[in-house]
Design an enzyme around this catalytic site. Structure first.
Site, PDB file in Angstrom:
ATOM      1  N   SER A 168       0.803  -1.221   0.000  1.00  0.00           N
ATOM      2  CA  SER A 168       0.000   0.000   0.000  1.00  0.00           C
ATOM      3  C   SER A 168       0.840   1.277   0.000  1.00  0.00           C
ATOM      4  O   SER A 168       0.327   2.335  -0.323  1.00  0.00           O
ATOM      5  CB  SER A 168      -0.930  -0.009   1.219  1.00  0.00           C
ATOM      6  OG  SER A 168      -0.181  -0.212   2.389  1.00  0.00           O
TER       7      SER A 168
ATOM      8  N   HIS B  98      -0.560   4.799   7.103  1.00  0.00           N
ATOM      9  CA  HIS B  98       0.138   5.343   5.936  1.00  0.00           C
ATOM     10  C   HIS B  98       0.506   6.802   6.096  1.00  0.00           C
ATOM     11  O   HIS B  98      -0.301   7.595   6.589  1.00  0.00           O
ATOM     12  CB  HIS B  98      -0.742   5.171   4.693  1.00  0.00           C
ATOM     13  CG  HIS B  98      -1.155   3.750   4.477  1.00  0.00           C
ATOM     14  ND1 HIS B  98      -2.401   3.276   4.810  1.00  0.00           N
ATOM     15  CD2 HIS B  98      -0.465   2.693   4.003  1.00  0.00           C
ATOM     16  CE1 HIS B  98      -2.460   1.983   4.541  1.00  0.00           C
ATOM     17  NE2 HIS B  98      -1.301   1.596   4.052  1.00  0.00           N
TER      18      HIS B  98
ATOM     19  N   ASP C 256      -3.602   8.054   7.521  1.00  0.00           N
ATOM     20  CA  ASP C 256      -4.512   7.190   8.270  1.00  0.00           C
ATOM     21  C   ASP C 256      -3.687   6.486   9.347  1.00  0.00           C
ATOM     22  O   ASP C 256      -2.579   6.927   9.655  1.00  0.00           O
ATOM     23  CB  ASP C 256      -5.298   6.234   7.337  1.00  0.00           C
ATOM     24  CG  ASP C 256      -4.387   5.264   6.584  1.00  0.00           C
ATOM     25  OD1 ASP C 256      -3.198   5.105   6.963  1.00  0.00           O
ATOM     26  OD2 ASP C 256      -4.869   4.641   5.622  1.00  0.00           O
TER      27      ASP C 256
END
Ligand SMILES: *[C@@H]1O[C@H](CO)[C@@H](O)[C@H](O)[C@H]1NC(C)=O
Ligand SMILES: *[C@@H]1O[C@H](CO)[C@@H](O)[C@H](O)[C@H]1NC(C)=O
Ligand SMILES: *[C@@H]1O[C@H](CO)[C@@H](O)[C@H](O)[C@H]1NC(C)=O
Ligand SMILES: *[C@@H]1O[C@H](CO)[C@@H](O)[C@H](O)[C@H]1NC(C)=O
Ligand SMILES: *[C@@H]1O[C@H](CO)[C@@H](O)[C@H](O)[C@H]1NC(C)=O
Ligand SMILES: *[C@@H]1O[C@H](CO)[C@@H](O)[C@H](O)[C@H]1NC(C)=O
Length: 379
Positions: free
Chosen positions: A40, A326, A323
């Site tokens: 991610s 991340h 978040d």
């Protein structure tokens, strides 16, 4: 998953913008192509249509990205987005899931949120594209490039000049080893053995990439896994980092760095590898650039991703984390700038990306004639 980013000088960044402009002016990127493998931290849309829970193609993700939510797990650009811009690419490298009609000769991004080095990593969340499958996908790209250039030999010569950016491994801990109720690895392996097994499997994949043309590798280590807001909220005491989880990242990184030495000895004639230390903290006397390092900017779900359509914090550049897992674009900007141009060998080893590609620019100029001129046409 990213280190807590502390002090950093604004000056080098300004210089970098100046040189970035210079690269844009002559309209030529410093390497012809970039291939991106990872999770991610680098995904740019590969998970959007997968039956899996790690997704980010909804608001407020992408709030600071020109076209809004894309499947990037941050408010704006990822680190590798910024690195490719600094390298002189005018467009972002497209996700493998959406390469039709795009110019695969400039590179492809295979990264998938949740992906790990190990196949079973994140299985509990659904289907993600593990490193092995990302290599399978790259095989598809390589044969398409061979078709466009006329032969596999020509494709390999071309691919030799590309940059291979590999940033993976966090999920092998966060969505595997750290979840003993779902995955058996922590019962099978000691921390040292587990890191060793991960580096061995990663190395096999890097060797396989070498077999299909890769010569210039950027290998990114793990950030401080125990310092993400999620780790602090769920396992930290008194709001502090989880030292034990950070220790895993340090073990993995030390082994990855020594593997870079092994590779450089083995392939000294034809390949270059660099290691990027994502646990790096500068020890400068500058005051902290970020105001908030232990809480996310967007209101987050239990799983750590942003709650859809909730309003994020006002000043994103004050936050390390977007978040619960991340980094913000502001963090990514610092990471990207020092990956490209590091003044500290503790961060990039044995050289930074700028030096890694310097040689390639020269090679490319010398061999321009080998590349057919009809690159833009599709096959
Ligand atoms: C897919 O690529 C096309 C053409 O490059 C672009 O217009 C479109 O926005 C992309 N879609 C996604 C989901 O990235
Ligand atoms: C993981 O998956 C890849 C791709 O499907 C496969 O080639 C490889 O053998 C698998 N590795 C293990 C350890 O199961
Ligand atoms: C947590 O903080 C409180 C108050 O500062 C302190 O008394 C306590 O010892 C701390 N606990 C741990 C485990 O550090
Ligand atoms: C060294 O390179 C060769 C291929 O050139 C490969 O077969 C071998 O496994 C490599 N060894 C290590 C330790 O990477
Ligand atoms: C990364 O940098 C930190 C210092 O900020 C250092 O403690 C650590 O050993 C480095 N890791 C590696 C693998 O060089
Ligand atoms: C946002 O935060 C940065 C860093 O703390 C600060 O320099 C800037 O003035 C802030 N901007 C606003 C509009 O508050």
């Amino acid at each position: 998953m990213e280190s807590m980013i502390k002090t950093w000088l604004v000056m080098p960044i300004l210089f970098l913008y100046a040189s970035y402009l210079h690269y844009c002016v002559n309209g030529k990127s410093q390497v012809p192509c970039v291939f991106i493998f990872g999770d991610s931290l680098s995904d740019c849309g590969n998970n959007n249509n997968l039956p899996t829970s790690p997704k980010s193609n909804y608001s407020p993700y992408g709030i600071d990205f020109p076209v809004g939510p894309t499947g990037r797990f941050t408010n704006g650009r990822t680190s590798v987005d910024i690195i490719t811009q600094v390298l002189g690419f005018e467009k972002f490298i497209p996700p493998f899931a959406n390469t039709s009609g795009s110019d695969i000769l400039k590179g492809v991004n295979y990264a998938s949120g949740g992906a790990g080095i190990r196949n079973e990593t994140s299985k509990a969340t659904g289907f993600v594209i593990s490193l092995g499958l990302q290599l399978t996908n790259h095989g598809v790209t390589v044969s398409q490039i061979a078709t466009r250039l006329g032969s596999l030999d020509k494709a390999q010569q071309y691919l030799n000049k590309c940059l291979y950016y590999v940033n993976i491994g966090s999920n092998d801990y966060i969505n595997n080893y750290f979840l003993p109720e779902l995955y058996p690895t922590s019962k099978i392996y000691s921390p040292q053995q587990y890191a060793e097994a991960l580096i061995q499997e990663l190395s096999l994949n890097l060797l396989a990439l070498h077999g299909i043309g890769a010569r210039n590798y950027v290998l990114v280590g793990l950030g401080r896994l125990g310092c993400t807001p999620n780790a602090i909220y769920t396992r930290g005491t008194n709001g502090s980092c989880v030292d034990e989880e950070n220790a895993h990242a340090f073990i993995f990184n030390a082994k990855l760095k020594s593997q870079v030495n092994v590779f450089m000895k083995n392939f000294s004639a034809d390949s270059k590898f660099i290691f990027i230390n994502s646990t790096f903290e500068s020890d400068g006397q500058n005051s902290d650039r970020f105001v908030v390092s232990n809480a996310p900017c967007c209101p987050s779900k239990l799983s750590g991703e942003c709650i859809p359509d909730e309003r994020p914090c006002y000043n994103r550049s004050e936050y390390v984390f977007w978040d619960e897992f991340h980094p913000t674009e502001a963090s990514n900007l610092l990471t990207a700038m020092r990956s490209y141009d590091s003044h500290n060998s503790g961060f990039t080893y044995p050289m930074d990306i700028k030096h890694l590609v310097e040689h390639e620019t020269k090679l490319e100029l010398e061999s321009t004639n080998e590349i057919p001129s009809n690159l833009g046409t599709s096959s």
